[in-house]
Write a protein that holds these residues in place. Structure first.
Motif, short mmCIF file in Angstrom:
data_model
loop_
_atom_site.label_atom_id
_atom_site.label_comp_id
_atom_site.label_asym_id
_atom_site.label_seq_id
_atom_site.Cartn_x
_atom_site.Cartn_y
_atom_site.Cartn_z
N ASP A 1 -107.46 -59.59 -23.96
CA ASP A 1 -108.03 -58.31 -23.64
C ASP A 1 -108.47 -58.19 -21.96
O ASP A 1 -109.19 -57.27 -21.81
CB ASP A 1 -109.20 -57.85 -24.60
CG ASP A 1 -110.36 -58.78 -24.45
OD1 ASP A 1 -110.54 -59.83 -23.55
OD2 ASP A 1 -111.08 -58.91 -25.38
N GLY A 2 -108.33 -59.22 -21.27
CA GLY A 2 -108.72 -59.00 -20.06
C GLY A 2 -110.09 -59.69 -19.64
O GLY A 2 -110.57 -59.82 -18.62
N SER A 3 -110.86 -59.94 -20.93
CA SER A 3 -112.34 -60.53 -20.60
C SER A 3 -112.13 -61.98 -19.94
O SER A 3 -110.94 -62.78 -20.39
CB SER A 3 -112.89 -60.37 -21.83
OG SER A 3 -112.43 -61.26 -22.90
N GLU A 4 -113.12 -62.52 -19.78
CA GLU A 4 -112.88 -63.92 -19.12
C GLU A 4 -113.04 -64.93 -20.29
O GLU A 4 -112.13 -65.98 -20.29
CB GLU A 4 -114.35 -64.40 -18.49
CG GLU A 4 -114.42 -65.77 -17.90
CD GLU A 4 -113.42 -66.17 -17.10
OE1 GLU A 4 -112.90 -67.22 -16.93
OE2 GLU A 4 -112.99 -65.01 -16.35
N PRO A 5 -113.72 -64.63 -21.53
CA PRO A 5 -113.31 -65.54 -22.54
C PRO A 5 -111.66 -65.75 -23.06
O PRO A 5 -111.22 -66.63 -23.44
CB PRO A 5 -114.20 -65.32 -23.75
CG PRO A 5 -115.48 -64.42 -23.07
CD PRO A 5 -114.78 -63.68 -21.72
N VAL B 1 -97.92 -63.69 -25.70
CA VAL B 1 -99.28 -63.10 -25.32
C VAL B 1 -99.28 -61.68 -26.02
O VAL B 1 -98.47 -60.76 -25.70
CB VAL B 1 -99.19 -63.11 -23.61
CG1 VAL B 1 -100.76 -62.18 -23.54
CG2 VAL B 1 -99.29 -64.37 -23.14
N VAL B 2 -100.47 -61.44 -26.74
CA VAL B 2 -100.62 -60.21 -27.43
C VAL B 2 -101.83 -59.42 -26.90
O VAL B 2 -102.97 -59.98 -26.87
CB VAL B 2 -100.61 -60.41 -28.92
CG1 VAL B 2 -100.86 -59.07 -29.58
CG2 VAL B 2 -99.42 -60.76 -29.55
N HIS B 3 -101.71 -58.32 -26.53
CA HIS B 3 -102.79 -57.31 -26.19
C HIS B 3 -102.93 -55.99 -27.29
O HIS B 3 -101.59 -55.57 -27.28
CB HIS B 3 -102.81 -56.77 -24.82
CG HIS B 3 -103.74 -55.83 -24.68
ND1 HIS B 3 -105.19 -56.32 -24.47
CD2 HIS B 3 -103.77 -54.49 -24.38
CE1 HIS B 3 -105.90 -55.05 -24.35
NE2 HIS B 3 -105.05 -53.98 -24.33
N ALA B 4 -103.62 -56.10 -28.10
CA ALA B 4 -103.78 -54.96 -29.17
C ALA B 4 -105.09 -54.07 -28.92
O ALA B 4 -106.09 -54.90 -28.65
CB ALA B 4 -104.03 -55.34 -30.28
N SER B 5 -104.92 -52.75 -28.73
CA SER B 5 -106.30 -51.78 -28.89
C SER B 5 -105.77 -50.79 -29.15
O SER B 5 -104.73 -50.33 -29.55
CB SER B 5 -106.46 -51.74 -27.28
OG SER B 5 -105.51 -51.03 -26.66
N ARG C 1 -100.60 -53.80 -18.11
CA ARG C 1 -101.29 -54.66 -17.02
C ARG C 1 -101.84 -55.83 -17.43
O ARG C 1 -101.73 -56.72 -16.89
CB ARG C 1 -102.23 -53.72 -15.97
CG ARG C 1 -101.28 -52.60 -15.25
CD ARG C 1 -102.14 -52.15 -13.93
NE ARG C 1 -103.57 -51.48 -14.26
CZ ARG C 1 -103.64 -50.31 -14.88
NH1 ARG C 1 -102.72 -49.46 -14.50
NH2 ARG C 1 -104.88 -49.87 -14.89
N ILE C 2 -102.75 -55.55 -18.41
CA ILE C 2 -103.38 -56.71 -18.89
C ILE C 2 -102.36 -57.80 -19.54
O ILE C 2 -102.57 -58.89 -19.31
CB ILE C 2 -104.43 -56.30 -19.99
CG1 ILE C 2 -105.59 -55.52 -19.39
CG2 ILE C 2 -105.14 -57.27 -20.88
CD1 ILE C 2 -106.79 -55.08 -20.50
#
Length: 299
Positions: free
Chosen positions: A10-14, A35-39, A64-65
């Motif tokens: 999700d783009g966060s450091e963790p 790589v999966v980005h879900a929102s 972009r993320i």
């Protein structure tokens, strides 16, 4: 074709730490990295100030993320095939659904949501509780993330909450958690520390006989031997250390995690049970372990 290793970002450091760990893991096992980005759009609603955020800008940000995460993974190792996927759905539900087609799912210990103050983010907790595949929550200190200890710890025993390996006392079948731990150790050229915690409440009585204590200790040792016998034979090159300790399972496992690169625990998936399928020991290690934690489901 090998199943991919799926990592949620999700783009966060963790989540980026989880991405780095997943890239190394995918390269180690020679499997694709997905790589999966879900929102959800609702995630952005009701947040002030909005500055004209709309669906198109959210989609652009998501892409972009995901693309940036793939680039980061490829910079880290060029021996892995990495692809990106952007989904418009709840992250936890998406990763649980995708776990059916994954070798494992990797998540960070926190996310970007309103619950970032939690020791473990709500997405990671939900995925660990419900995924079909193993789930690795990447957490802990830098030395534990960098493989400094060359040790994989696995908890064995029929813990009441299903937080051990799930092996029954009369079975010598290799449990999914034990097999996962030995496979990881072999790939990492590491050793396996098999941890089993046992308790005898009657020990607190003033006239508690030493003989009974010894019987409990011997029974625990026999259970551990039975739980790992086949895995040891199947992975002869893996050095095995047994740690049989009288005490609470969560305390023993958390202590062992301090000098481990990975802690592996099992989790029962109870059919027909719709709530959180994690016991108190699972919760304890997911929130407090000093190293990444792999939760391996079994029935």
């Amino acid at each position: 074709m090998d199943k991919p290793l799926i990592v949620g970002v999700d783009g966060s450091e963790p989540s980026l730490r989880a991405l780095d760990w997943a890239a190394d893991e995918a390269a180690l096992h020679g499997v694709p990295l997905r790589v999966v980005h879900a929102s959800r759009w609702e995630w952005y609603e009701g947040r002030e100030p909005s500055f004209g955020i709309n669906g198109s800008s959210v989609q652009d940000l998501s892409e972009r993320i995901a693309a940036s995460a793939v680039e980061r993974a490829l910079r880290r190792t060029d021996s892995v095939k990495a692809t990106a996927e952007v989904l418009s759905e709840d992250p936890g539900l998406a990763l649980v659904r995708l776990s059916r087609e994954a070798d494992a799912v990797v998540v960070g210990s926190h996310g970007r949501g309103e619950l970032t103050e939690l020791l473990l983010g709500s997405v990671g907790l939900s995925v660990a509780a419900h995924a079909v595949s193993p789930v690795i929550v990447v957490r802990g200190r830098e030395e534990n993330l960098e493989g400094c200890f060359r040790t994989v710890v696995v908890g064995v025993g029929d813990f009441e909450d299903g937080s051990g390996d799930g092996s029954e006392g009369g079975s010598e079948e290799v449990s999914p958690a034990v097999e996962f731990a030995f496979r990881e150790a072999q790939s990492l050229a590491s050793s396996v520390t098999v941890v089993h915690a046992w308790r005898c409440p009657a020990r607190e009585l003033p006239d508690f006989p030493v003989m009974v204590h010894d019987e409990h200790q011997e029974r625990a040792a026999a259970q551990v031997d039975k739980a790992v016998r086949k895995a040891t034979a199947a992975h002869p090159g893996v050095k095995v250390r047994r740690e049989i300790v009288e005490g609470h399972a969560r305390t023993v496992l958390l202590h062992a995690s301090r000098t481990a690169d990975l802690l592996v625990v099992g989790a029962r998936r109870r059919k027909g049970h719709v709530g959180m399928q994690l016991g108190p020991v699972n919760h304890a290690v997911l929130h407090h372990a000093a190293c990444p934690v792999a939760v391996v489901p079994h029935t």
